[in-house]
Design a protein around this motif. Structure first.
Motif, mmCIF file in Angstrom:
data_model
loop_
_atom_site.group_PDB
_atom_site.id
_atom_site.type_symbol
_atom_site.label_atom_id
_atom_site.label_comp_id
_atom_site.label_asym_id
_atom_site.label_seq_id
_atom_site.Cartn_x
_atom_site.Cartn_y
_atom_site.Cartn_z
ATOM 1 N N LEU A 1 0.832 -1.269 0.097
ATOM 2 C CA LEU A 1 0.055 -0.170 -0.031
ATOM 3 C C LEU A 1 0.982 1.198 -0.028
ATOM 4 N N LEU B 1 2.078 1.606 -3.509
ATOM 5 C CA LEU B 1 1.070 2.185 -4.548
ATOM 6 C C LEU B 1 0.564 3.541 -4.223
ATOM 7 N N GLU B 2 0.838 3.999 -3.062
ATOM 8 C CA GLU B 2 0.577 5.159 -2.759
ATOM 9 C C GLU B 2 1.596 6.297 -3.360
ATOM 10 N N LEU C 1 1.168 6.179 -7.232
ATOM 11 C CA LEU C 1 -0.225 6.682 -7.881
ATOM 12 C C LEU C 1 -0.284 8.218 -7.407
ATOM 13 N N TYR C 2 0.379 8.460 -6.292
ATOM 14 C CA TYR C 2 0.027 9.983 -5.807
ATOM 15 C C TYR C 2 1.620 10.920 -5.737
ATOM 16 N N TYR D 1 -4.391 4.741 3.685
ATOM 17 C CA TYR D 1 -3.916 5.040 2.720
ATOM 18 C C TYR D 1 -5.128 5.648 1.728
ATOM 19 N N VAL E 1 -5.087 5.133 -1.312
ATOM 20 C CA VAL E 1 -5.604 3.878 -2.191
ATOM 21 C C VAL E 1 -6.579 2.864 -1.517
ATOM 22 N N ASP E 2 -6.606 2.928 -0.218
ATOM 23 C CA ASP E 2 -7.739 2.217 0.516
ATOM 24 C C ASP E 2 -9.173 2.850 0.180
ATOM 25 N N VAL F 1 -10.056 4.619 -2.353
ATOM 26 C CA VAL F 1 -10.336 4.626 -3.729
ATOM 27 C C VAL F 1 -10.971 3.089 -3.787
#
Length: 424
Positions: free
Chosen positions: A147, A150-151, A154-155, A321, A323-324, A326
């Motif tokens: 996570l 990915l955070e 993506l961001y 996070y 992403v969670d 989303v």
């Protein structure tokens, strides 16, 4: 004199029935429905089932047309039995008592109309609690790095750490309100509002959607366990195991602020410590926003603001996070889309209260093209009290006038017979 009066009265009665023939049938039906509803506005509410006879339930089951959608109850039964079998505490006497009371509530029509739509939520709560008793060697390894990675991909940064970097009492309270208060009481309040103002049948669809979304979410968390931002703040990216206790993170400051021990023991003893993805707080907020925006389209910006407010709170309190959020929101959007196209009754702008509805439309509005997550639109469904399936012709978007229905469930409340079953 008397004979003349009787003759004139007879002539009047013979002339009166000819008046409606001047008015088109559809207009007459609409006027008749409106007059009836206005003359006794409580009739729709009073049509809630009041029978205590199990024979009525058995009669409903015999009349029910079983379909593919009834498989949902098989899934709930299997999951419920498995959950009860692995729960070590409370003991078998308590579990048997609770299961017996639930069966009785489903057998009595007066309680069935409430507990049947609520069944997915009950199963979700039991399943969530049972997760704490699943042996660790049955569980997959915990993902600690995925996570945060990915955070950043993506961001470009860890948004949760950025938002939680600056803390004060005011922000703590503003984050606590949606995350620690409204999240738990909101579904009940929203259901009560929808029961009064939404098209009859909206509340049971909301209950089922909410329950199934959380059931799927907890199952994903169990199969794909991930650590939350609070774990990274406490342990870095060190490997995790199932002996690690949960943390209230930012909610611990609320316990200190009010001098209570509420969130600290609750999150420390959580049965799902590594359930960061997907965020069911975010999913619940989006689900509520979608349904409430369906009922009150003009208030859509307010409900969007509520969802965004809770999104911020989850990250500020170091519970999720971005992403969670989303993931949880996408899950809620998928469930709502399926519900909207097949089961959710459409909102009629000319109706204010539920008892103003003299007919109901269920299914995707043919005039609508496409669907966007931000477009919290209309919806569909009518089925009998045992299923949310498509045995009703309503599921194809047809119209079912309440005045022509023989259902004693008020086809729009907490359960209803399908058109075909009502005619039996």
């Amino acid at each position: 004199m008397m004979k003349n009066s009787l003759a004139s009265r007879a002539d009047l009665h013979s002339w009166l029935p000819s008046i409606p023939t001047i008015i088109p049938h559809r207009v007459r039906r609409k006027l008749r429905s409106k007059i009836r509803s206005r003359q006794s506005p409580a009739t729709s509410l009073a049509s809630l089932e009041t029978s205590f006879s199990p024979a009525d339930t058995l009669r409903s089951l015999r009349a029910h047309r079983w379909s593919f959608y009834d498989g949902q109850y098989l899934i709930l039964i299997v999951l419920g039995i498995f959950s009860l079998s692995i729960i070590a505490s409370p003991g078998p006497i308590f579990k048997t008592t609770v299961a017996t009371l639930l069966l009785i509530s489903l057998l009595l029509p007066v309680t069935r109309q409430f507990f049947l739509p609520f069944l997915p939520i009950i199963t979700w709560l039991v399943w969530f609690y049972a997760c704490g008793f699943i042996p660790s060697d049955w569980r997959p390894p915990i993902w600690v790095r995925v996570l945060p990675a990915l955070e950043n991909i993506l961001y470009g940064a860890n948004i949760s750490n950025i938002l939680s970097a600056h803390q004060n009492t005011f922000l703590d309270v503003m984050a606590w309100l949606p995350y620690g208060i409204i999240h738990f009481g909101g579904p009940v309040v929203f259901s009560m509002i929808m029961f009064v103002f939404a098209s009859p049948g909206t509340v049971p669809v909301f209950a089922r959607s909410y329950g199934y979304m959380n059931l799927v979410g907890v199952s994903i968390q169990l199969l794909f366990p991930c650590s939350a931002p609070w774990y990274e703040n406490m342990y870095g990216l060190a490997p995790a195991n199932y002996t690690i206790k949960g943390s209230p993170a930012g909610l611990g400051r609320i316990d200190k602020l009010f001098g209570i021990a509420l969130y600290t023991p609750g999150f420390t003893g959580s049965p799902m410590v590594f359930g960061a993805f997907p965020s069911l707080h975010a999913g619940s907020a989006v689900m509520e926003a979608l349904f409430m925006s369906h009922v009150f389209p003009r208030m859509r910006p307010f409900f969007v603001f509520y969802a965004m407010w809770l999104w911020w709170a989850t990250m500020y309190l170091s519970h999720h996070y971005a992403v969670d959020l989303v993931g949880g929101s996408i899950l809620a959007g998928i469930v709502f889309y399926v519900t909207k196209t097949k089961f959710l009754p459409r909102t009629q702008s000319s109706k204010m209260f539920r008892w103003d509805y003299d007919y109901k439309e269920v299914g995707e509005d043919p005039a609508e093209q496409g669907y966007a997550l931000a477009d919290f639109g209309h919806g569909p469904h009518d089925a009998d009290d045992w299923t949310i399936g498509s045995s009703s012709s309503i599921s194809s978007g047809s119209i079912s006038p309440i005045e022509d229905s023989n259902s004693n469930w008020e086809g729009e409340t907490l359960a209803s017979h399908s058109d075909n079953e009502a005619k039996r």
